[in-house]
Design a protein around this motif. Structure first.
Motif, PDB file in Angstrom:
ATOM      1  N   ARG A 264       0.828  -1.206   0.000  1.00 51.62           N
ATOM      2  CA  ARG A 264       0.000   0.000   0.000  1.00 51.62           C
ATOM      3  C   ARG A 264       0.868   1.265   0.000  1.00 51.62           C
ATOM      4  O   ARG A 264       0.499   2.292  -0.582  1.00 51.62           O
ATOM      5  CB  ARG A 264      -0.926  -0.011   1.212  1.00 51.62           C
ATOM      6  CG  ARG A 264      -2.182  -0.843   1.026  1.00 51.62           C
ATOM      7  CD  ARG A 264      -3.022  -0.292  -0.141  1.00 51.62           C
ATOM      8  NE  ARG A 264      -4.256  -1.018  -0.286  1.00 51.62           N
ATOM      9  CZ  ARG A 264      -5.417  -0.641   0.236  1.00 51.62           C
ATOM     10  NH1 ARG A 264      -5.481   0.474   0.959  1.00 51.62           N
ATOM     11  NH2 ARG A 264      -6.498  -1.366   0.050  1.00 51.62           N
ATOM     12  N   TYR A 265       1.998   1.197   0.654  1.00 54.80           N
ATOM     13  CA  TYR A 265       2.916   2.335   0.677  1.00 54.80           C
ATOM     14  C   TYR A 265       3.434   2.616  -0.728  1.00 54.80           C
ATOM     15  O   TYR A 265       3.514   3.776  -1.158  1.00 54.80           O
ATOM     16  CB  TYR A 265       4.055   2.036   1.639  1.00 54.80           C
ATOM     17  CG  TYR A 265       5.087   3.126   1.809  1.00 54.80           C
ATOM     18  CD1 TYR A 265       4.711   4.461   1.948  1.00 54.80           C
ATOM     19  CD2 TYR A 265       6.448   2.815   1.854  1.00 54.80           C
ATOM     20  CE1 TYR A 265       5.663   5.464   2.127  1.00 54.80           C
ATOM     21  CE2 TYR A 265       7.402   3.800   2.032  1.00 54.80           C
ATOM     22  CZ  TYR A 265       7.005   5.119   2.160  1.00 54.80           C
ATOM     23  OH  TYR A 265       7.946   6.110   2.339  1.00 54.80           O
ATOM     24  N   GLU A 267       1.862   1.920  -3.525  1.00 53.72           N
ATOM     25  CA  GLU A 267       0.752   2.500  -4.272  1.00 53.72           C
ATOM     26  C   GLU A 267       0.581   3.972  -3.929  1.00 53.72           C
ATOM     27  O   GLU A 267       0.355   4.815  -4.804  1.00 53.72           O
ATOM     28  CB  GLU A 267      -0.549   1.745  -3.961  1.00 53.72           C
ATOM     29  CG  GLU A 267      -0.646   0.364  -4.572  1.00 53.72           C
ATOM     30  CD  GLU A 267      -2.011  -0.267  -4.326  1.00 53.72           C
ATOM     31  OE1 GLU A 267      -3.005   0.496  -4.243  1.00 53.72           O
ATOM     32  OE2 GLU A 267      -2.096  -1.499  -4.212  1.00 53.72           O
ATOM     33  N   ALA A 268       0.651   4.277  -2.638  1.00 51.99           N
ATOM     34  CA  ALA A 268       0.444   5.658  -2.203  1.00 51.99           C
ATOM     35  C   ALA A 268       1.533   6.587  -2.732  1.00 51.99           C
ATOM     36  O   ALA A 268       1.265   7.760  -3.060  1.00 51.99           O
ATOM     37  CB  ALA A 268       0.387   5.726  -0.681  1.00 51.99           C
ATOM     38  N   ALA A 282      -1.256   4.971   3.390  1.00 54.28           N
ATOM     39  CA  ALA A 282      -1.190   3.511   3.266  1.00 54.28           C
ATOM     40  C   ALA A 282      -1.745   2.821   4.507  1.00 54.28           C
ATOM     41  O   ALA A 282      -2.508   1.853   4.413  1.00 54.28           O
ATOM     42  CB  ALA A 282       0.251   3.073   3.023  1.00 54.28           C
TER      43      ALA A 282
END
Length: 727
Positions: A264-265, A267-268, A282
């Motif tokens: 998620r990090y 993606e962010a 994230a």
């Protein structure tokens, strides 16, 4: 986590550094104050039945009515080339042991075939003989184990050309401790090496590997120190087996959480170049899923407290503490450490290149398959799982703990020598205690009861002279079976023995007698009875806990129903395949008697994690996509990271197959199989196929939004362009 709390921890690189420093300081202080984990480990009673069981009551009666000061027996079995050679070896061994008693007061007594009541210690041809050496002290203490080691050295030297081994309760207890301790270092080093290699292949960044492993190390140290202090205070016991499983559990769960946060990090960072802001974004995206995951595992472990079996009750609290520690560290220390490394976190990859691997063509094709042919996917996966479940036709349980050692031990060799020479029942004779009311006259005819016991099918012999208590109210009859005392047939005979003693007493006119059966066979019967009850109670409680967490997370009544069904089917398939491999193919005597419930609790609690991550992402995507497209996005975006997490978790549990204990080998193999099934069959195929067929009502009574301003083609979701058609 609240925005204020996250900003306090991750608002800047400096704040992240302070958070890391505080964590390290906290763990260091706790480590200096806590006792060493190995000093508080308690393996005594780990395999005992509940305190109210018949065998426990029989042991208490024996200690009260037949007090013995000699302690725990070690049985020396000797076999020479003939009767003369055996007798000479026995004489040398006894002389050697008697000589050592002056310097070692732990050797309390020695009983031979020539001692009163020792006639059954020698075979009729004199070729084999047993010597009973009673040792004082606690079998779990190092001093006791050292005494057994001294005894084995003496026996080995004095036996000469004769075969000799030290077994019995003292030998078994010593070998058990050694077998467990021999695998600890291999387990830890093997787990670290395996996880590091897999993480390096997945991340392609040595910095990320270090971050993930350091996070696991901090959580493990936190759990060990707090757990050691709680065990030292008497809150719960920690056994060697529990400590071994804790190692692989934290490495698996910890790296899973690190993978989820990192994905998620990445993606962010594509949309938010400010690293602290991207990290907080994230964590907000995964907070609900990870909190649900931690809650499920912790509550499932605590569900074991509902068991009456000491082994099950003592298994949960320490593991629950470990997972809670990992969740706390994974949400605070690990993200802070990631921020501390700044732009070097993904080295040598760039952030953009790392983010580009989050999806993957493979999971787009899987999404295509499920979306295009949900019926075929559903039928094929169900058939495959049912075929694996068919392996349960060979399922049987084993209560013979010593046969589960996967390395050679003296205690097992000695038991085999006793079984060959004296008969399998001599490994562990049963004791039947008959107690009459005080003041009974005339003196009971104990021989009538002995005759009744001898008439029971499967009884090889009954001791010729029953021991009678000082007051003359309790008699102890030693009963030897014709078969293995740990076999199902022998265990089923315990109740028959009690009934035969009661009937014989009635026919002899002895009224109001109390009959108790003790010994290893009765001990196993009581364990089996407690486990039958615990298996149903704990399994039901775990399913209720998982269903409740899923219902709260998904705001759905229907989803927990079909998701629980897939978990149960995954468990039966796992146990069936494990049974086929270990019992049918490898020839194990059976599945360890507690292995099935351990597999159920862990597999349901850990297996549902991947479903939680998928379903949580699905709910988030419903805010921007209709159900069919949202499912595709969730499956494509989460596929790579969840499969990587599952692969690591399965690999860590597979490390348990290197352990020299049958129960750990079977448990590790089963968990590896089950997690791989959940990761690559249940979560990406079976669950999405069910949801695809149910459609908009997959989360009933929650309903998806009906209006979408910018629809995207379901066949292109996760890629650019297209239009959406509702399913």
């Amino acid at each position: 986590m609240t925005s204020r709390f996250m900003n306090t921890l991750f608002g800047s690189r400096r704040r992240a550094g302070i958070a890391v420093l505080l964590w390290i300081s906290l763990v260091a202080v706790l480590a200096s104050a806590a006792p060493a984990l190995e000093d508080v480990e308690n393996n005594a009673g780990a395999n005992d039945p509940p305190a109210s069981s018949q065998s426990v009551q029989a042991a208490e009666l024996a200690a009260r009515e037949f007090p013995r000061n000699e302690g725990t027996p070690a049985i020396v079995v000797v076999r020479g080339a003939d009767g003369v050679a055996t007798a000479a070896a026995v004489e040398r061994i006894v002389t050697s042991i008697d000589g050592a008693r002056a310097d070692n007061p732990s050797i309390a007594a020695v009983v031979t075939a020539d001692s009163p009541g020792g006639a059954n210690l020698r075979t009729t041809d004199g070729g084999s003989e047993m010597i009973v050496v009673s040792l004082t002290g606690n079998p779990t203490d190092n001093s006791f184990q050292d005494t057994v080691g001294v005894l084995r050295d003496l026996v080995g030297e004095a036996a000469g050309s004769a075969d000799a081994a030290v077994t019995g309760p003292a030998g078994i207890a010593t070998d058990t401790v050694k077998v467990f301790s021999s695998g600890d270092k291999i387990l830890l080093l093997g787990t670290i090496l395996l996880v590091a290699i897999i993480l390096l292949v997945i991340y392609r960044s040595p910095v990320l590997v270090v971050v993930a492993l350091v996070g696991v190390g901090v959580a493990m140290r936190l759990a060990e120190t707090v757990g050691a202090m709680m065990a030292d205070a008497g809150w719960f016991d920690i056994s060697s087996q529990t400590a071994s499983i804790m190692t692989v559990l934290l490495f698996g769960v910890g790296t899973d959480y690190a993978l989820i946060v990192t994905a998620r990090y990445r993606e962010a960072l594509v949309e938010e170049p400010d690293r602290p802001a991207a990290m907080m974004r994230a964590l907000r995206g995964v907070s609900e899923a990870i909190l649900s995951s931690v809650s499920t595992i912790v509550l499932a472990m605590l569900a074991l407290l509902a068991a009456v079996s000491p082994a099950l009750r003592g298994f949960g609290p320490y593991l629950a503490l470990g997972v809670a520690s990992m969740g706390l560290v994974g949400f605070t220390f690990t993200p802070a450490l990631m921020l501390l490394f700044g732009g070097k976190l993904f080295w040598p990859s760039t952030t953009q290149a790392a983010a580009g691997r989050a999806g993957g063509k493979v999971w787009e094709r899987v999404s295509d398959l499920v979306d295009r042919s949900p019926e075929a996917v559903l039928v094929s996966t169900l058939l495959g799982l049912l075929v694996m479940t068919a392996g349960l036709t060979g399922y049987r349980e084993s209560f013979d703990f010593i046969s589960g050692f996967r390395i050679d031990t003296q205690s097992e060799s000695g038991q085999n020598m006793i079984a060959d020479a004296f008969g399998p029942g001599e490994i562990a004779p049963s004791s039947v205690y008959v107690t009459t009311p005080s003041g009974t006259t005339p003196s009971p005819d104990w021989n009538r009861i002995a005759s009744g016991l001898a008439d029971v099918d499967g009884v090889a012999r009954v001791g010729e002279y029953p021991a009678v208590s000082a007051e003359g109210t309790t008699a102890a009859f030693q009963v030897t079976f014709t078969d293995n005392p740990y076999s199902p047939e022998a265990m089923d005979r315990v109740d028959t023995l009690a009934s035969a003693a009661q009937s014989a007493a009635d026919s002899a006119g002895i009224e109001n007698v109390q009959v108790l059966v003790g010994g290893e066979t009765a001990h196993s019967v009581d364990i089996r009875a407690a486990l039958v009850r615990d298996n149903w109670v704990v399994a039901a409680l775990v399913l209720v806990i998982v269903a409740a967490v899923l219902a709260l997370l998904l705001r759905s009544v229907l989803a927990p129903v079909y998701l629980i069904g897939t978990l149960v089917l995954s468990f039966t398939a796992t146990l069936g395949l494990t049974t086929f491999i270990t019992v049918t193919l490898l020839g194990d005597a059976g599945i360890g008697n507690r292995v099935a419930i351990y597999i159920f609790v862990f597999l349901v609690a850990l297996g549902v994690d991947y479903t939680i991550f998928l379903m949580s992402r699905y709910r988030q995507e419903l805010s921007a996509h209709p159900p069919r497209a949202a499912l595709r996005v969730a499956l494509t975006r989460s596929g790579g990271v969840i499969s990587s997490a599952g692969l690591i978790l399965a690999a860590t549990f597979a490390v348990l197959t290197t352990q020299p204990i049958r129960e750990l080998f079977q448990f590790g193999l089963a968990m590896a199989i089950g997690i791989l099934l959940d990761t690559f069959v249940v979560r990406p195929l079976l669950v999405p196929a069910i949801m695809r067929l149910i459609g908009d009502k997959a989360l009933w009574p929650s309903m998806p939004e009906n209006v979408f301003e910018n629809p995207v083609d379901v066949t292109q979701t996760g890629r650019a362009g297209g239009t959406l058609s509702r399913s």
